[in-house]
Design a protein around this motif. Sequence first.
Motif, mmCIF file in Angstrom:
data_model
loop_
_atom_site.group_PDB
_atom_site.id
_atom_site.type_symbol
_atom_site.label_atom_id
_atom_site.label_comp_id
_atom_site.label_asym_id
_atom_site.label_seq_id
_atom_site.Cartn_x
_atom_site.Cartn_y
_atom_site.Cartn_z
ATOM 1 N N THR A 111 20.899 -3.133 -38.315
ATOM 2 C CA THR A 111 19.610 -3.313 -38.104
ATOM 3 C C THR A 111 18.933 -4.340 -39.682
ATOM 4 O O THR A 111 19.923 -3.767 -40.657
ATOM 5 C CB THR A 111 18.289 -2.431 -37.895
ATOM 6 N N SER A 113 16.755 -5.269 -42.578
ATOM 7 C CA SER A 113 15.037 -5.294 -42.959
ATOM 8 C C SER A 113 14.796 -6.239 -43.937
ATOM 9 O O SER A 113 15.520 -7.087 -44.143
ATOM 10 C CB SER A 113 14.980 -3.846 -43.778
ATOM 11 N N GLU A 114 13.779 -6.452 -44.764
ATOM 12 C CA GLU A 114 13.304 -7.514 -45.709
ATOM 13 C C GLU A 114 14.651 -8.345 -46.708
ATOM 14 O O GLU A 114 14.672 -9.407 -47.097
ATOM 15 C CB GLU A 114 11.976 -7.718 -45.805
ATOM 16 N N VAL A 115 15.002 -5.972 -47.629
ATOM 17 C CA VAL A 115 15.678 -7.017 -48.551
ATOM 18 C C VAL A 115 17.274 -7.156 -48.037
ATOM 19 O O VAL A 115 17.512 -8.519 -48.726
ATOM 20 C CB VAL A 115 15.769 -5.416 -49.458
ATOM 21 N N THR A 116 17.442 -6.769 -46.683
ATOM 22 C CA THR A 116 19.120 -7.293 -46.747
ATOM 23 C C THR A 116 19.045 -8.575 -45.803
ATOM 24 O O THR A 116 20.334 -9.419 -45.803
ATOM 25 C CB THR A 116 19.497 -6.478 -45.351
ATOM 26 N N LYS A 117 17.838 -9.007 -45.714
ATOM 27 C CA LYS A 117 17.157 -10.382 -44.858
ATOM 28 C C LYS A 117 17.878 -11.253 -45.769
ATOM 29 O O LYS A 117 17.916 -12.504 -46.015
ATOM 30 C CB LYS A 117 16.490 -10.658 -43.870
ATOM 31 N N TYR A 118 17.097 -11.216 -47.124
ATOM 32 C CA TYR A 118 16.793 -12.081 -48.726
ATOM 33 C C TYR A 118 18.016 -11.781 -48.764
ATOM 34 O O TYR A 118 19.000 -12.925 -49.373
ATOM 35 C CB TYR A 118 15.963 -10.740 -49.084
#
Length: 133
Positions: A111, A113-118
């Motif tokens: 999955t 999250s916002e941190v991993t997308k950034y």
Amino acid sequence: MAGKEPVPLNFVHQNAILCETIKKEQKHQKLHKDYRVNPFKKMVVLASKPNSSVEDDTQEDDQYINIFKKAREVPTEKYDYPQTESQSYGWFTTPLIDSDRSDIRLHHPRTMSEVTKYMDAAWRLKEQSENMQ
């Protein structure tokens, strides 16, 4: 003590020892009459001469072919159970339970999250800038 006399040879005892040795050798000796190529060694096959008028009358040896195929099998096909302790690891390769993707206890999909997308976007930008140079 300085002059010991040599013990005379007893030919009867020597002959008895020789006979006993020969009997033991014949008892445990195994006479092999059929010789075959070792199927476990790598075999190099050479073609016959191209200009030869002599026909090659060799026949395939079915027993050797079966031994050769048996030697090339993996251990799980040769034996029902592992022969050594090292073979026991990985012997049974079928899963113990069927995989159910709807069961969240055993299935953990990746999955974002916002941190991993950034961080994914930052790594891509960094790789693109390095490739441009």
